[in-house]
Design a protein around this motif. Structure first.
Motif, PDB file in Angstrom:
ATOM      1  N   ARG A 182     -12.427 -41.125  45.570  1.00 48.40           N
ATOM      2  CA  ARG A 182     -13.186 -40.217  46.413  1.00 48.40           C
ATOM      3  C   ARG A 182     -14.649 -40.202  45.957  1.00 48.40           C
ATOM      4  O   ARG A 182     -14.951 -40.339  44.764  1.00 48.40           O
ATOM      5  CB  ARG A 182     -12.629 -38.799  46.337  1.00 48.40           C
ATOM      6  N   TYR A 183     -15.556 -39.986  46.930  1.00 46.62           N
ATOM      7  CA  TYR A 183     -16.980 -39.894  46.637  1.00 46.62           C
ATOM      8  C   TYR A 183     -17.479 -38.513  47.055  1.00 46.62           C
ATOM      9  O   TYR A 183     -17.027 -37.944  48.063  1.00 46.62           O
ATOM     10  CB  TYR A 183     -17.746 -40.999  47.345  1.00 46.62           C
ATOM     11  N   PHE A 184     -18.419 -37.982  46.274  1.00 52.33           N
ATOM     12  CA  PHE A 184     -18.975 -36.657  46.495  1.00 52.33           C
ATOM     13  C   PHE A 184     -20.499 -36.763  46.521  1.00 52.33           C
ATOM     14  O   PHE A 184     -21.070 -37.748  46.048  1.00 52.33           O
ATOM     15  CB  PHE A 184     -18.544 -35.704  45.369  1.00 52.33           C
ATOM     16  N   TYR A 185     -21.136 -35.736  47.058  1.00 54.08           N
ATOM     17  CA  TYR A 185     -22.602 -35.739  47.103  1.00 54.08           C
ATOM     18  C   TYR A 185     -23.117 -34.319  46.968  1.00 54.08           C
ATOM     19  O   TYR A 185     -22.387 -33.345  47.193  1.00 54.08           O
ATOM     20  CB  TYR A 185     -23.097 -36.365  48.398  1.00 54.08           C
ATOM     21  N   SER A 186     -24.382 -34.227  46.596  1.00 52.85           N
ATOM     22  CA  SER A 186     -25.026 -32.917  46.546  1.00 52.85           C
ATOM     23  C   SER A 186     -26.533 -33.084  46.677  1.00 52.85           C
ATOM     24  O   SER A 186     -27.091 -34.104  46.281  1.00 52.85           O
ATOM     25  CB  SER A 186     -24.697 -32.194  45.226  1.00 52.85           C
ATOM     26  N   LYS A 187     -27.170 -32.060  47.234  1.00 54.61           N
ATOM     27  CA  LYS A 187     -28.625 -31.930  47.179  1.00 54.61           C
ATOM     28  C   LYS A 187     -28.999 -30.725  46.332  1.00 54.61           C
ATOM     29  O   LYS A 187     -30.166 -30.512  46.027  1.00 54.61           O
ATOM     30  CB  LYS A 187     -29.194 -31.818  48.589  1.00 54.61           C
ATOM     31  N   ASP A 188     -27.980 -29.963  45.979  1.00 49.24           N
ATOM     32  CA  ASP A 188     -28.112 -28.818  45.081  1.00 49.24           C
ATOM     33  C   ASP A 188     -26.949 -28.916  44.092  1.00 49.24           C
ATOM     34  O   ASP A 188     -25.787 -28.889  44.507  1.00 49.24           O
ATOM     35  CB  ASP A 188     -28.028 -27.519  45.888  1.00 49.24           C
ATOM     36  N   PRO A 189     -27.224 -29.066  42.784  1.00 53.50           N
ATOM     37  CA  PRO A 189     -26.143 -29.248  41.804  1.00 53.50           C
ATOM     38  C   PRO A 189     -25.084 -28.158  41.834  1.00 53.50           C
ATOM     39  O   PRO A 189     -23.960 -28.378  41.376  1.00 53.50           O
ATOM     40  CB  PRO A 189     -26.890 -29.250  40.464  1.00 53.50           C
ATOM     41  N   SER A 190     -25.402 -26.992  42.377  1.00 56.14           N
ATOM     42  CA  SER A 190     -24.418 -25.906  42.434  1.00 56.14           C
ATOM     43  C   SER A 190     -23.450 -26.061  43.604  1.00 56.14           C
ATOM     44  O   SER A 190     -22.463 -25.325  43.700  1.00 56.14           O
ATOM     45  CB  SER A 190     -25.135 -24.556  42.541  1.00 56.14           C
TER      46      SER A 190
ATOM     47  N   THR B 262     -27.669 -36.641  45.171  1.00 54.71           N
ATOM     48  CA  THR B 262     -26.896 -37.241  44.092  1.00 54.71           C
ATOM     49  C   THR B 262     -25.523 -37.677  44.601  1.00 54.71           C
ATOM     50  O   THR B 262     -24.880 -36.948  45.371  1.00 54.71           O
ATOM     51  CB  THR B 262     -26.732 -36.240  42.922  1.00 54.71           C
ATOM     52  N   LEU B 263     -25.110 -38.846  44.163  1.00 56.65           N
ATOM     53  CA  LEU B 263     -23.815 -39.413  44.543  1.00 56.65           C
ATOM     54  C   LEU B 263     -22.897 -39.419  43.335  1.00 56.65           C
ATOM     55  O   LEU B 263     -23.304 -39.812  42.238  1.00 56.65           O
ATOM     56  CB  LEU B 263     -24.003 -40.844  45.068  1.00 56.65           C
ATOM     57  N   TYR B 264     -21.645 -38.986  43.540  1.00 51.97           N
ATOM     58  CA  TYR B 264     -20.653 -38.926  42.476  1.00 51.97           C
ATOM     59  C   TYR B 264     -19.390 -39.686  42.917  1.00 51.97           C
ATOM     60  O   TYR B 264     -19.149 -39.891  44.110  1.00 51.97           O
ATOM     61  CB  TYR B 264     -20.229 -37.484  42.178  1.00 51.97           C
ATOM     62  N   SER B 265     -18.568 -40.032  41.924  1.00 49.67           N
ATOM     63  CA  SER B 265     -17.276 -40.629  42.237  1.00 49.67           C
ATOM     64  C   SER B 265     -16.178 -39.948  41.439  1.00 49.67           C
ATOM     65  O   SER B 265     -16.417 -39.422  40.336  1.00 49.67           O
ATOM     66  CB  SER B 265     -17.262 -42.129  41.936  1.00 49.67           C
ATOM     67  N   TYR B 266     -14.997 -39.952  42.013  1.00 46.71           N
ATOM     68  CA  TYR B 266     -13.804 -39.482  41.304  1.00 46.71           C
ATOM     69  C   TYR B 266     -12.690 -40.490  41.557  1.00 46.71           C
ATOM     70  O   TYR B 266     -12.339 -40.779  42.707  1.00 46.71           O
ATOM     71  CB  TYR B 266     -13.365 -38.098  41.779  1.00 46.71           C
ATOM     72  N   ILE B 267     -12.106 -41.036  40.469  1.00 45.01           N
ATOM     73  CA  ILE B 267     -11.103 -42.095  40.573  1.00 45.01           C
ATOM     74  C   ILE B 267      -9.883 -41.741  39.735  1.00 45.01           C
ATOM     75  O   ILE B 267      -9.994 -41.329  38.582  1.00 45.01           O
ATOM     76  CB  ILE B 267     -11.679 -43.449  40.104  1.00 45.01           C
TER      77      ILE B 267
END
Length: 407
Positions: free
Chosen positions: A133-141, A122-127
């Motif tokens: 900034r961009y964030f990622y996860s393969k485990d939501p925790s 999963t790819l996330y963004s924070y603006i």
């Protein structure tokens, strides 16, 4: 009259924040993992929020939810945000604040991260303003920032820490990717979305693209003829008896407006440039005893190309109609303009050089079907003679502008 008009337009601009933004079907999940169906006020956030407004039903009162009490919220088919306590590097990309430290400087914070791509990875963004900034996860925790940082090296050159590519190679990779696939990824929204879509397509058929899709057109080109009510005043700084106040003249102009709809806040803001041809011609005669012939005539021929650069804000009335307000900074380029003062025998008393300056404007308008528009625009006084030692010439105008959008 112009002062009252300016006051009215400024008041309308200050009230524009109350324009229509709808509540849309959504949900939120609280700290006890309870999901509540509701209606969320869709602000089409440019920057990641920390709160949001919602109603439990159409007739309910508006309530406010905060990041302290909500673990996740979303507007169906539009956007989704998840709360995460994670490490974020706030190093500036502004050259004035770069350091020689190539490593990220993390602080732990609790943020609402926007979900862009949801799948096995999963790819996330924070603006925020001046921060992306961009964030990622393969485990939501466990959500981690993709690391990218600019920094100074010896000689004052700027280098880039592209650690995010190593993170992708280690955690988000596919055997079928070509050797240079990761090296071609840039730290941008579009590039990372493409990469995460490809990765999830490689490992799973289940992938959801929640990245923002623009609705409507990105650009508008509009032809804008106008009627101007314009006047000129000439002031002699050494003798008030030589002052001229020209009566308002009705003039005509035409412009071409190129509008870019900004991709946030539900297409309510736009940036505009509008080259416009305008002409003004007038003359005025005053009686003056200390000039031979007993009178002085001023002839003004003012031709220019105006270039307003504007920010526009729309206030939607219905799906097909909307009000708008503009704030403009107007550059002006004069060509073939003259200001001459002549005696009664037609001999030249003085010729003033025209050095047109800039001014600001504010306008109120209405648009129908994204095709037809009308606007009333007030421009502040524009100086036409630069820094002449003895004369000041001011041009004032109000315009009624109609428009037809070609695309």
């Amino acid at each position: 009259m112009k002062t009252k008009l300016l006051f009215i337009l400024i008041t309308l601009l200050s009230l524009s924040t109350y324009s229509q933004i709808s509540f849309e079907k959504g949900y939120f999940v609280n700290n006890a993992n309870k999901k509540t169906e509701c209606l969320i006020k869709n602000m089409d956030w440019k920057n990641n929020p920390t709160t949001f407004e919602f109603k439990r039903t159409e007739s309910s009162d508006i309530e406010i939810a905060t990041i302290e009490t909500v673990a996740e919220f979303g507007i169906y088919n539009i956007s989704k945000y998840v709360r995460s306590t994670t490490k974020i590097d706030r190093s500036s990309k502004n050259i004035k604040y770069l350091t020689t430290n190539r490593n990220p400087e993390f602080t732990e914070e609790t943020l609402f991260l926007k979900v862009l791509i949801e799948g096995q990875a999963t790819l996330y963004s924070y603006i925020e303003p001046d921060l992306r900034r961009y964030f990622y996860s393969k485990d939501p925790s466990k959500i981690d920032q993709l690391i990218f940082k600019s920094y100074f090296v010896e000689g004052g050159n700027i280098a880039k820490n592209n650690r995010f590519r190593q993170q992708l190679f280690t955690d988000v990779n596919c055997d079928t990717f070509k050797k240079n696939r990761i090296n071609n990824v840039s730290y941008t929204k579009s590039s990372l979305i493409d990469y995460f879509m490809d990765y999830n397509g490689c490992h799973s058929d289940t992938v959801v693209n929640l990245s923002k899709k623009r609705t409507g057109k990105a650009f508008n080109l509009t032809i804008r003829p106008r009627i101007n009510s314009a006047s000129v005043s000439i002031k002699n700084t050494t003798s008030s008896s030589k002052n001229f106040d020209f009566a308002n003249e009705t003039t005509f102009g035409i412009g071409a407006e190129l509008e870019y709809i900004l991709p946030f806040n539900k297409n309510k803001w736009s940036f505009i440039i509008e080259p416009t041809i305008q002409k003004y011609t007038s003359e005025e005669t005053i009686s003056i005893s200390n000039v031979s012939g007993g009178s002085l005539r001023a002839e003004v021929k003012y031709n220019s190309i105006e270039l307003p650069v504007s920010i526009r804000h729309y206030m939607f009335l219905t799906d097909n109609s909307k009000l708008f307000v503009n704030a403009s900074f107007v550059f002006d380029f004069s060509s073939g303009s003259t200001i001459e003062l002549k005696r009664s025998d037609n001999s030249t008393y003085d010729a003033l050089p025209v050095k047109s300056g800039s001014n600001v404007g504010i306008g109120l308008g209405y648009k129908l079907y994204d095709k037809f528009s009308a606007e009333l625009r007030y421009l502040t006084s524009r100086e036409l003679t630069g820094t002449h030692p003895h004369w000041e010439v001011h041009y004032n105008s109000i315009s009624l502008i109609v428009g037809y959008s070609l695309f």
